[in-house]
Structures are given as C-alpha cells and as structure tokens.
Design an enzyme around this catalytic site. Structure first.
Site, PDB file in Angstrom:
ATOM      1  N   ASP A  96       0.789  -1.239   0.000  1.00 34.38           N
ATOM      2  CA  ASP A  96       0.000   0.000   0.000  1.00 34.38           C
ATOM      3  C   ASP A  96       0.819   1.288   0.000  1.00 34.38           C
ATOM      4  O   ASP A  96       0.303   2.355   0.293  1.00 34.38           O
ATOM      5  CB  ASP A  96      -0.906  -0.001   1.236  1.00 34.38           C
ATOM      6  N   GLU A 118      -0.238  -9.033  -1.052  1.00 34.79           N
ATOM      7  CA  GLU A 118      -0.948  -8.437   0.092  1.00 34.79           C
ATOM      8  C   GLU A 118      -2.107  -7.565  -0.395  1.00 34.79           C
ATOM      9  O   GLU A 118      -2.276  -6.407  -0.016  1.00 34.79           O
ATOM     10  CB  GLU A 118      -0.009  -7.636   1.012  1.00 34.79           C
ATOM     11  N   GLU A 132      -2.369   5.182   2.601  1.00 37.89           N
ATOM     12  CA  GLU A 132      -2.274   3.762   2.220  1.00 37.89           C
ATOM     13  C   GLU A 132      -3.609   3.161   1.773  1.00 37.89           C
ATOM     14  O   GLU A 132      -3.635   2.328   0.870  1.00 37.89           O
ATOM     15  CB  GLU A 132      -1.697   2.945   3.385  1.00 37.89           C
ATOM     16  N   HIS A 212       4.810   5.474  13.090  1.00 34.51           N
ATOM     17  CA  HIS A 212       5.179   6.316  11.943  1.00 34.51           C
ATOM     18  C   HIS A 212       3.998   6.833  11.139  1.00 34.51           C
ATOM     19  O   HIS A 212       4.160   7.654  10.255  1.00 34.51           O
ATOM     20  CB  HIS A 212       6.112   5.546  10.999  1.00 34.51           C
ATOM     21  N   ARG A 214       1.229   8.504   9.037  1.00 36.89           N
ATOM     22  CA  ARG A 214       1.069   9.919   8.699  1.00 36.89           C
ATOM     23  C   ARG A 214      -0.119  10.562   9.411  1.00 36.89           C
ATOM     24  O   ARG A 214      -0.075  11.724   9.802  1.00 36.89           O
ATOM     25  CB  ARG A 214       0.877  10.060   7.189  1.00 36.89           C
ATOM     26  N   HIS A 244      11.460   5.840  14.020  1.00 39.70           N
ATOM     27  CA  HIS A 244      11.408   5.965  12.559  1.00 39.70           C
ATOM     28  C   HIS A 244      12.102   7.271  12.152  1.00 39.70           C
ATOM     29  O   HIS A 244      11.893   8.303  12.792  1.00 39.70           O
ATOM     30  CB  HIS A 244       9.936   5.974  12.137  1.00 39.70           C
TER      31      HIS A 244
HETATM   32  C1  UD1 Z   1       6.441   4.955   4.206  1.00 39.19           C
HETATM   33  C2  UD1 Z   1       5.127   4.612   3.509  1.00 39.19           C
HETATM   34  C3  UD1 Z   1       4.188   3.915   4.483  1.00 39.19           C
HETATM   35  C4  UD1 Z   1       4.875   2.709   5.131  1.00 39.19           C
HETATM   36  C5  UD1 Z   1       6.174   3.169   5.783  1.00 39.19           C
HETATM   37  C6  UD1 Z   1       6.939   1.994   6.341  1.00 39.19           C
HETATM   38  C7  UD1 Z   1       4.131   6.067   1.776  1.00 39.19           C
HETATM   39  C8  UD1 Z   1       3.423   7.325   1.503  1.00 39.19           C
HETATM   40  N1  UD1 Z   1       4.465   5.832   3.057  1.00 39.19           N
HETATM   41  O1  UD1 Z   1       6.169   5.924   5.232  1.00 39.19           O
HETATM   42  O2  UD1 Z   1       3.041   3.470   3.780  1.00 39.19           O
HETATM   43  O3  UD1 Z   1       4.031   2.157   6.092  1.00 39.19           O
HETATM   44  O4  UD1 Z   1       6.998   3.798   4.772  1.00 39.19           O
HETATM   45  O5  UD1 Z   1       7.998   2.430   7.144  1.00 39.19           O
HETATM   46  O6  UD1 Z   1       4.402   5.313   0.880  1.00 39.19           O
HETATM   47  N2  UD1 Z   1      13.622   8.399   5.966  1.00 39.19           N
HETATM   48  C9  UD1 Z   1      14.986   8.266   6.140  1.00 39.19           C
HETATM   49  N3  UD1 Z   1      15.566   7.045   5.922  1.00 39.19           N
HETATM   50  C10 UD1 Z   1      14.863   5.966   5.535  1.00 39.19           C
HETATM   51  C11 UD1 Z   1      13.462   6.100   5.369  1.00 39.19           C
HETATM   52  C12 UD1 Z   1      12.860   7.310   5.585  1.00 39.19           C
HETATM   53  O7  UD1 Z   1      15.666   9.222   6.481  1.00 39.19           O
HETATM   54  O8  UD1 Z   1      15.447   4.876   5.330  1.00 39.19           O
HETATM   55  C13 UD1 Z   1      12.984   9.720   6.221  1.00 39.19           C
HETATM   56  C14 UD1 Z   1      13.222  10.721   5.069  1.00 39.19           C
HETATM   57  O9  UD1 Z   1      13.327  12.018   5.582  1.00 39.19           O
HETATM   58  C15 UD1 Z   1      11.930  10.580   4.256  1.00 39.19           C
HETATM   59  C16 UD1 Z   1      10.928  10.416   5.370  1.00 39.19           C
HETATM   60  O10 UD1 Z   1      11.573   9.567   6.311  1.00 39.19           O
HETATM   61  O11 UD1 Z   1      11.674  11.689   3.430  1.00 39.19           O
HETATM   62  C17 UD1 Z   1       9.575   9.888   4.988  1.00 39.19           C
HETATM   63  O12 UD1 Z   1       9.688   8.689   4.206  1.00 39.19           O
HETATM   64  P1  UD1 Z   1       8.372   8.203   3.378  1.00 39.19           P
HETATM   65  O13 UD1 Z   1       8.719   6.934   2.669  1.00 39.19           O
HETATM   66  O14 UD1 Z   1       7.838   9.311   2.547  1.00 39.19           O
HETATM   67  O15 UD1 Z   1       7.305   7.960   4.493  1.00 39.19           O
HETATM   68  P2  UD1 Z   1       7.291   6.952   5.703  1.00 39.19           P
HETATM   69  O16 UD1 Z   1       6.744   7.695   6.858  1.00 39.19           O
HETATM   70  O17 UD1 Z   1       8.609   6.279   5.822  1.00 39.19           O
HETATM   71  N1  UDP Z   2      11.022  -3.445  11.745  1.00 45.25           N
HETATM   72  C1  UDP Z   2      12.411  -3.514  11.688  1.00 45.25           C
HETATM   73  N2  UDP Z   2      13.151  -2.662  12.471  1.00 45.25           N
HETATM   74  C2  UDP Z   2      12.572  -1.745  13.293  1.00 45.25           C
HETATM   75  C3  UDP Z   2      11.152  -1.659  13.322  1.00 45.25           C
HETATM   76  C4  UDP Z   2      10.406  -2.517  12.528  1.00 45.25           C
HETATM   77  O1  UDP Z   2      12.960  -4.339  10.960  1.00 45.25           O
HETATM   78  O2  UDP Z   2      13.298  -1.003  13.984  1.00 45.25           O
HETATM   79  C5  UDP Z   2      10.227  -4.349  10.888  1.00 45.25           C
HETATM   80  C6  UDP Z   2       9.083  -5.102  11.549  1.00 45.25           C
HETATM   81  O3  UDP Z   2       9.511  -6.357  12.013  1.00 45.25           O
HETATM   82  C7  UDP Z   2       8.062  -5.233  10.421  1.00 45.25           C
HETATM   83  C8  UDP Z   2       8.317  -4.025   9.545  1.00 45.25           C
HETATM   84  O4  UDP Z   2       9.595  -3.530   9.912  1.00 45.25           O
HETATM   85  O5  UDP Z   2       8.286  -6.387   9.622  1.00 45.25           O
HETATM   86  C9  UDP Z   2       7.263  -2.967   9.759  1.00 45.25           C
HETATM   87  O6  UDP Z   2       7.641  -1.801   9.096  1.00 45.25           O
HETATM   88  P1  UDP Z   2       6.943  -0.395   9.361  1.00 45.25           P
HETATM   89  O7  UDP Z   2       6.324  -0.384  10.712  1.00 45.25           O
HETATM   90  O8  UDP Z   2       7.950   0.640   9.028  1.00 45.25           O
HETATM   91  O9  UDP Z   2       5.844  -0.339   8.218  1.00 45.25           O
HETATM   92  P2  UDP Z   2       4.338  -0.888   8.091  1.00 45.25           P
HETATM   93  O10 UDP Z   2       4.356  -2.351   8.336  1.00 45.25           O
HETATM   94  O11 UDP Z   2       3.490  -0.116   9.050  1.00 45.25           O
HETATM   95  O12 UDP Z   2       3.984  -0.542   6.675  1.00 45.25           O
END
Ligand code: UD1
Ligand code: UDP
Length: 373
Positions: A96, A118, A132, A212, A214, A244
C-alpha cells in the site's frame, strides 16, 4: 524465459517481498529482476542485506522530508525507464505504499501483468491509514492477479467485483520472512543484538514501541508521547523505542521523550534484531501494519495506536487492541496488561491468523500456472 520485475521501496515491502524474490529466483522458467525505488534508504538497505538481495535497478529517489506529490511522479517516471529497458511480462508490487501504487500504474501503462501481493486489505476509510488505504484501492483497480493474505481480504476484493479467478489466498509473506528470520537467529550471531542486551534494564518489563503513521503526525504523536511518559511511571517498566527516521516522527519523539531515563530511544533496528527484541518484549505498542501481523505469531499482546485497522483478524482473536492515540486509553490498557495476569495470558496466546510460512510458494505456484496458460 518469462521476465518478471519485482518492485520494492520501503522497509516493510522488502521484508515481505524477500521470500517471494527467493522462490521466484529459483524457478528455471523465470528471469527475475529486482527494482528498488529507493523510497527508503537505510531502512531498506538493512533488509536487503539481511536477505542477501541486491537491486538490479535502484532509482534512489528518497529525499529528506519528501512529499507525496514529488515521490509519486518520481516513481512513475523512474519506472518508465526501467520498464522500457527490461520489458517484463509480469510486475510484482506489494501492499500500500506510494512505491506500490505508482509502480502498478507504471506497469499498467506499460502493458505488463500486474501482480499485487498483500491485496485486499481495507478499512474503507480514505483517511485511515493515509494515504495507504487509497493506494491499496487504486492498486486493486490496476492489478490483474491479486494475492490476498487472508479470506477476509479475498472477500473485500469480491465485494468490489474483482473476478474470483484472479484472487488467490496465500497467507501473508510476512510470516514466511519471520520463519526464515527466527531460523537464522538460532544459527547466527548478531552484534547489534549483543548491543541491545546492554540497553535492556535487568528485571524490567520491556515495552517495545514503534510508530510512523502519517495520520498520527502532529497532535497524535504528542498524545502518544504523553501516554508513554505516564507508562514509565509504573514500577519496573522500560520502554524501548526504535524511532522511525521520518523528521515528523523523530523530531517530536526526541523532543518529548529524550530526557526520560526509562525510555530508550534508539535508531531503527535491522530486521533480525527487531524480531529478537519483539521476543524479549512483554507488550508491543505500535501503529505498524507489519508488526500487527508478526506479533500474534510470537504470542505478544499488541496495543495498536490507531482507531481502525485493515488487519481485523488478530483483533477478533484477542491479541490486538485498538487504543488510538488516546493518552488515557494507552496508559490504562498497558497498566491493565501489566497488572492483570489473566488478562495478559488471554492476550498472549499464540495465533497465526496471517499465514503458515508458505505464502511465497503459493504465489510461485500460481504464477507458473498463469505463465503456462
Ligand atoms: C512509508 C510509507 C508507508 C509505510 C512506511 C513503512 C508512503 C506514503 N508511506 O512511510 O506506507 O508504512 O513507509 O515504514 O508510501 N527516511 C529516512 N531514511 C529511511 C526512510 C525514511 O531518512 O530509510 C525519512 C526521510 O526524511 C523521508 C521520510 O523519512 O523523506 C519519509 O519517508 P516516506 O517513505 O515518505 O514515508 P514513511 O513515513 O517512511
Ligand atoms: N522493523 C524492523 N526494524 C525496526 C522496526 C520494525 O525491521 O526497527 C520491521 C518489523 O519487524 C516489520 C516491519 O519492519 O516487519 C514494519 O515496518 P513499518 O512499521 O515501518 O511499516 P508498516 O508495516 O506499518 O507498513
């Protein structure tokens, strides 16, 4: 050979697609390539490393504090080049995220068969989870093959008039990944886990927290942090919170909780370390989708900081309770679990509503049938 492209962008997509990549790469009739949109960087690389996966195409799109508009268009245009170079017959997307939604759109434009892993999770509330829920619904409209993790997910798709023959109930690949990880934890040393042992307070009840979403940014996270501060006033409790890296999460969490001695704010953990820590925890508090699915298989009670969930199965079985971002509810439910042994025992029964660890094999089996007509 039939060309297949598998797309991932974020941490959970990589975890949940790793088992699929593994089985598809072993099929002689298929040529498999992996594309990372690079929506995430460090958190994605940790997972790819653990599962020995390498991206054949890496779009490296992440920007600090990125927004939905730029990311969507960057993924769409990035995929355009990958698709025209590789020209796959099948494109696999997961879940998603924006990477999932924009890649399925690109694959549809290209004329590839879109396979959604999924598929069928729904809240039917466009704002929760945001964005999502919309991403999933859009992907369902574009997908040709829907790999639904549960019967409930299949029913959702059927109610949207998606043809039954295109829906395959597989279980969730997150359980395949979890089994592989637990197996490797038994046989391999992880220095990060040794380091975690030095952080854990001896004799304390560990409460593992992640967040995390939004829709919780802003006021939601402030209330969550207030609730956590109250929880660590309870005796012998330690919170461990891998934070996060999204600035909208990391900023307020560090500001509001950084001073508390009983709360350890740490960097995101590699997947094996996180699984190990889930096993050490007494209670898990999270808004994560993946964690909601993993915890019942580990027999851990979960308080979910959301008002609704697209994963109702574990709520129905009693392992998961929705507490929203209500500070009082978060505190009361945690306290009750810590103090009422019977309640704790009821919630910590082992359940496997999300799969048996064979989802990826079922996906391969169906794909080969499709390829061979
Ligand atoms: C994203 C997904 C969300 C998913 C989540 C899992 C979208 C809109 N959001 O949310 O569906 O559940 O990932 O974790 O697709 N950043 C880093 N390093 C990283 C990753 C992120 O610095 O490795 C920071 C960056 O500033 C980035 C921000 O996090 O711009 C947001 O990342 P983004 O992928 O847009 O949203 P998430 O909150 O991570
Ligand atoms: N996870 C990880 N390290 C962490 C926190 C979570 O590897 O510090 C793993 C967790 O086991 C799960 C996945 O990340 O499989 C969940 O990711 P996240 O919560 O970022 O995204 P969501 O599942 O909500 O899309």
């Amino acid at each position: 050979m039939t060309k297949v492209l598998l797309v991932v962008g974020t941490r959970p997509e990589a975890i949940k697609m790793a088992p699929v990549a593994r089985v598809l790469s072993q099929a002689a009739e298929l040529e498999l390539r992996l594309c990372s949109t690079g929506q995430h960087t460090d958190m994605l690389d940790q997972v790819l490393d653990f599962f020995n996966l390498q991206a054949d195409y890496d779009l490296r799109l992440m920007k600090p504090g990125q927004n939905l508009f730029d990311l969507t268009s960057d993924i769409l245009l990035g995929l355009k080049d990958v698709l025209s170079e590789y020209d796959p017959a099948y494109v696999f997307v997961h879940g998603d995220t924006l990477s999932c939604m924009a890649s399925s759109l690109a694959a549809f434009y290209h004329g590839a068969t879109v396979c959604h892993v999924e598929a069928g999770l729904r809240t039917y509330q466009k704002q929760a989870p945001y964005p999502e829920e919309a991403n999933r619904q859009i992907t369902a409209r574009l997908a040709d093959i829907h790999f639904a993790p549960t019967v409930q997910a299949k029913e959702n798709l059927l109610s949207e008039r998606i043809h039954e023959r295109s829906i395959i109930v597989t279980g969730n690949t997150v359980i395949d990944a979890l089994h592989q990880c637990l197996d490797r934890l038994q046989h391999t040393e992880h220095p990060e886990i040794e380091n975690l042992k030095t952080i854990i307070a001896p004799g304390a009840d560990i409460i593992l927290v992640t967040g995390h979403r939004r829709e919780n940014h802003g006021a939601g996270f402030v209330k969550i942090c207030e609730g956590l501060k109250r929880i660590v006033q309870l005796p012998d409790v330690q919170i461990i919170f891998p934070v996060h890296p999204n600035p909208k999460v990391k900023g307020p969490v560090e500001q509001l909780l950084g001073d508390s001695k009983a709360i350890a704010l740490i960097d995101p953990l590699s997947y094996p370390s996180f699984v190990w820590l889930m096993n050490q925890a007494k209670i898990i508090i999270t808004d994560s989708g993946g964690v909601q699915e993993e915890a019942p298989s580990l027999g851990k009670p979960v308080l979910v900081m959301r008002d609704t969930t697209e994963r109702p199965e574990a709520v129905d079985q009693g392992t998961v309770i929705l507490v929203g971002t209500d500070e009082e509810k978060l505190y009361i439910e945690t306290k009750a679990l810590l103090e009422d042994e019977q309640r704790y025992q009821r919630m910590s029964q082992l359940h496997n509503p999300y799969g048996d660890g064979k989802a990826a094999e079922r996906i391969l089996e169906h794909l080969l049938k499709h390829v061979n007509g």
